[in-house]
Scaffold this motif. Structure first.
Motif: not given
Length: 883
Positions: A146-169
């Motif tokens: 699994g992944l522990r994703v911190p805060t990014m400055h200041t907005a993000y989208r995280l894709f893992v092997n092509g699928r979006e699994l996390s976002s903020n802002g």
């Protein structure tokens, strides 16, 4: 307990002595600080080092190899060089060979501000813009990461092997399409997303994750990812995040409690201004903890705008420094330069105002120079504490130890934020040590205060201890007699009457002496001690009365009386009795009458008043704001529909409050004896748990049922329905507002004396207790009466046989001849002597049972007063019988 510091000027000898010990104090402070700072390092360094620990995996050119790393037992930081695509949101899931070449490889964690595009020869890209980070992660096939994703400055989208699994802002290509947001997350990677890797090995030997991060920043002075993304098993990451949250909550709670305590201390003792500023410092730091790390304030208030959230985060830092500076100035005024306080206040208020009016991308630039200012101020504060320690100021050693620990961790975090070091954030540990030092100092202050109080009240404490031993002995006797009382109801009644007398007798001395001391010149502290003694005695007296009532109820000997009374008189008297108590707490007490409530009723007014007194008293005790309402309503008139003479009515009495309420799981047992809603040893409200049990029994004895409706935090309603008769007589009804066992029994007044009105009234007191005789003598010292005392009933009879008295105060339980026998002997003598005007005899006893009252009246007493007796009540009774 107030925090106080000794700033008085010492004599030359004391000053020399303090300075002689100063190096030792400073050495001790440095030793404790070094130990506190080295302890975490020593703990983390213990145990055998594995190759994976000594050489952690680091990403290189957008690739990190974790094969051979057990992700089920270890958390790995995905740190190193990531592929970096500036001003481009790379499409996730593309084949790496088909993907465009990265613009650069960028170090993570770290801001992209100083990155040059193209590398080395290009210009720095600055903070505003958007980009893609890309990393390939190789790991063993039997792992489920699994992944522990911190805060990014200041907005993000995280894709893992092509699928979006996390976002903020909302990551966007412009300020208009980008929305900032902070929220750390733990992401579990579905097994279906795992890609089999075959590079240089057999199939299925490892797995590959492609991490693609779209990050945009149009709001802050720094862009990119400042903290490490971590990989491990999802359960381990969740557990680690929960541990971090628990520690943050522990630290937040400790600071919050410390802050509220010191601010409250200031309002109780406004002269101790250092408490106010230290409390504000703790509250500001607790706010900072909620707005950093796991950013839990966003979970509590998700609707808070991002810009205001960042303002709170900065204000907590900007205002904490002047608050601590003001605390230092008031705690150590001779060592703290006033210029230091003025300068820190002006600088902090200035940047706080800028934070209020400027956008985040502007005021966020103030943090770096302000951190330098914090470092300088911290060094000055260290010098102030060193000077205070040298001069032997109270608390300086502990504050210095705590400050050095805190300041060292603050410097570490400043350097870590500036990306000069990569040691992680340690300020929470510094605050923990700082709080620990403050808690130790408070404990020392409390200890000294208790020692002082013990020295000032040594005599009073000795007497209280003596009485406590007597009560403990009485309690042991009560417990042993309980078994006998279960076999014999008569033995139980006699035992309770005896114990009531034995406890009320010393209580009479305690409360009487306290009353006399209260009338004498006392210091404020001594008057507070007397107040504590009075409250404790009255609580014990209430407990005795409740136990007697409960005993009668359990034995089936409690009977109701039927007498005419006014319902409104009972309620208005109760309003008058409890209104002042409610007013002192800042709440309201009101009474409401429904339509059709009759004026005159028939029933036991005393017991009705006792029930209402318990319910209203509880409501006031458990209500901190709002009010209490006593309501009387007509539920059911007689069958004809209109109340008539001789008929009965059903009245509903209810007491509603806006207090703390009672949890649902506690409501079923709240009416049991000795049961309270809060049974813990930390309960806030005092009480025996008998009042509601007695009230329920009395209501049931009246044919009703006591009911409850309550909701925690919103208040409670207690109500009951009782059938009362209707009274049409013109006589003035009798109503009581306190239970019979708690008041003197009313008696008719004596007719006017036909003798010489100017002569001094003569009184005879018979009491075997010397303390009680002394108290009555002091009570009547200035009342203009002549008082003669004897020690038992035999002496009372002998004196009364040869002398004439206007009034005899007769104790009941005495050696040689008790009060009953003495009264009977006096009455027999008066009858034989043909005296047509017998002497008035007032029973003055600690036996408050109705049986004792009837026995005294049968023996020939004219009145009956129960101990403990207050001075005013005694004089009023004497005036009544001398009238």
């Amino acid at each position: 307990m107030a925090i106080s510091f000794d700033h008085s000027t010492s004599s030359s000898g004391d000053s020399a002595c303090s300075r002689a010990h100063a190096p030792r104090r400073i050495g001790a402070a440095l030793f404790f600080c070094a130990a506190s700072l080295l302890l975490p390092a020593s703990l983390t360094s213990c145990g055998p080092a594995t190759p994976a620990q000594t050489k952690p995996a680091v990403a290189s050119e957008g690739r990190i190899d974790l094969r051979g790393v057990d992700l089920r037992s270890r958390v790995v930081n995905l740190a190193g060089d990531y592929e970096f695509y500036w001003s481009e949101f790379l499409q996730p899931g593309r084949d790496r060979a088909a993907a465009p070449s990265p613009d650069a490889y960028i170090a993570v964690p770290g801001a992209w501000n100083s990155q040059r595009i193209p590398p080395e020869t290009g210009d720095e890209i600055g903070s505003v813009g958007y980009a893609t980070y890309r990393l390939m992660v190789l790991y063993d096939a039997d792992m489920r990461p699994g992944l522990r994703v911190p805060t990014m400055h200041t907005a993000y989208r995280l894709f893992v092997n092509g699928r979006e699994l996390s976002s903020n802002g909302k990551a966007g290509r412009s300020a208009e399409t980008s929305v900032a947001g902070y929220e750390p997350r733990v992401v579990e990677i579905p097994e279906a997303l795992e890609v089999v890797g075959t590079e240089g090995s057999s199939p299925d030997s490892f797995r590959v994750l492609e991490l693609v991060l779209h990050i945009s920043n149009f709001q802050h002075r720094k862009g990119g990812t400042w903290s490490n993304i971590q990989i491990a098993s999802a359960d381990m990451l969740r557990a680690q995040r929960e541990e971090d949250l628990l520690f943050d909550f522990f630290l937040f709670g400790s600071l919050l409690i410390m802050g509220v305590y010191h601010v409250g201390l200031f309002f109780m003792r406004p002269g101790v201004r250092s408490s106010l500023y230290f409390g504000l410092f703790c509250l500001l730091v607790s706010l900072r903890i909620l707005t950093t790390g796991e950013h839990y304030l966003l979970h509590m208030i998700p609707s808070i705008p991002w810009e205001w959230y960042i303002r709170l985060q900065y204000w907590a830092v900007f205002l904490a420094l002047p608050a601590f500076g003001a605390f230092a100035y008031h705690a150590f005024p001779r060592e703290t330069p006033r210029l230091f306080l003025i300068f820190t206040t002006i600088a902090s208020v200035g940047v706080s105002l800028l934070t209020l009016f400027a956008p985040v991308r502007i005021f966020s630039w103030t943090m770096a120079p302000y951190q330098v200012f914090i470092a300088v101020a911290g060094v000055v504060m260290l010098g102030i504490l060193l000077l205070s320690l040298w001069r032997g100021r109270d608390g300086a050693l502990l504050y210095m130890i705590g400050w050095i620990c805190l300041f060292a961790t603050v410097l570490n975090d400043i350097l870590n934020t500036a990306e000069w070091i990569q040691t992680g954030y340690s300020v929470p540990y510094g605050f923990f040590l700082f709080i620990a030092m403050q808690a130790i100092f408070l404990a020392l202050q409390f200890s000294r205060a208790f020692e002082t109080a013990e020295r000032l009240s040594e005599t009073l404490e000795d007497r209280i201890q003596d009485r406590t031993r007597e009560l403990e002995e009485s309690r042991d006797q009560l417990e042993s007699a309980k078994e006998i009382a279960e076999r014999s109801d008569r033995a139980k009644s006699e035992f309770l009457a005896t114990m009531s007398h034995e406890i009320r007798t010393p209580l009479n001395s305690i409360l009487g002496t306290a009353s006399l001391l209260d009338e004498s010149p006392l210091s404020g502290e001594q008057r507070q001690h007397i107040s504590i003694l009075n409250r404790a005695g009255k609580r014990l007296l209430t407990l005795i009365n409740e136990i007697l009532d409960l005993s009668k109820i359990e034995a089936g000997k409690l009977t109701l009386e039927t007498m005419p009374f006014r319902v409104r008189d009972v309620c208005s008297d109760l309003q008058g009795l409890m209104g002042n108590r409610a007013e002192l707490k800042g709440i309201t007490l009101s009474t409401r009458y429904g339509p059709g409530v009759p004026d005159r009723c028939l029933g036991d007014a005393n017991r009705l008043a006792q029930i209402l007194l318990n319910l209203v008293g509880n409501a006031i005790k458990f209500t901190e704001s709002g009010g209490v309402v006593l309501s009387v309503e007509l539920v059911q008139p007689d069958q004809s529909g209109t109340p008539a003479t001789g008929a009965s009515v059903l009245l509903r009495f209810s007491v509603e409050d806006s207090g703390i309420g009672i949890p649902l799981d506690k409501q079923s047992g709240i009416f049991e004896s000795f049961v309270q809603a809060d049974q813990s040893d930390r309960r806030q409200y005092e009480g025996t748990g008998l009042g509601l049990a007695i009230s329920r029994s009395l209501v049931e004895l009246m044919g009703g049922r006591l009911r409850l409706r309550s909701e925690p935090g919103r208040g409670s309603v207690f109500w009951f329905d009782v059938a009362l008769g209707l009274d049409a007589s013109a006589e003035t009804p009798v109503a009581a507002v306190v239970p019979e066992s708690a008041q003197a029994i009313s008696l008719p007044a004596r007719s006017e004396d036909e003798g010489d009105a100017s002569r001094t009234p003569k009184l005879l007191l018979a009491d075997d207790n010397p303390d009680n005789r002394y108290l009555v003598e002091v009570f009547l010292k200035k009342s203009g009466v002549e008082l003669q005392t004897v020690e038992n009933g035999r002496e009372a009879f002998e004196v009364a046989s040869v002398q004439s008295f206007d009034l005899i105060l007769m104790d009941i339980q005495m050696p040689v001849m008790n009060g009953y026998e003495a009264v009977q002997a006096i009455r027999d003598h008066e009858e034989q002597a043909g005296i047509d005007r017998p002497t008035k005899i007032l029973a003055l006893t600690a036996d408050a049972t109705r049986e004792a009252y009837h026995k005294a009246m049968a023996a020939g007493c004219d009145g009956y007063l129960t101990k403990p007796i207050q001075k005013r009540a005694l004089i009023e009774a004497i005036e009544e019988y001398l009238a």
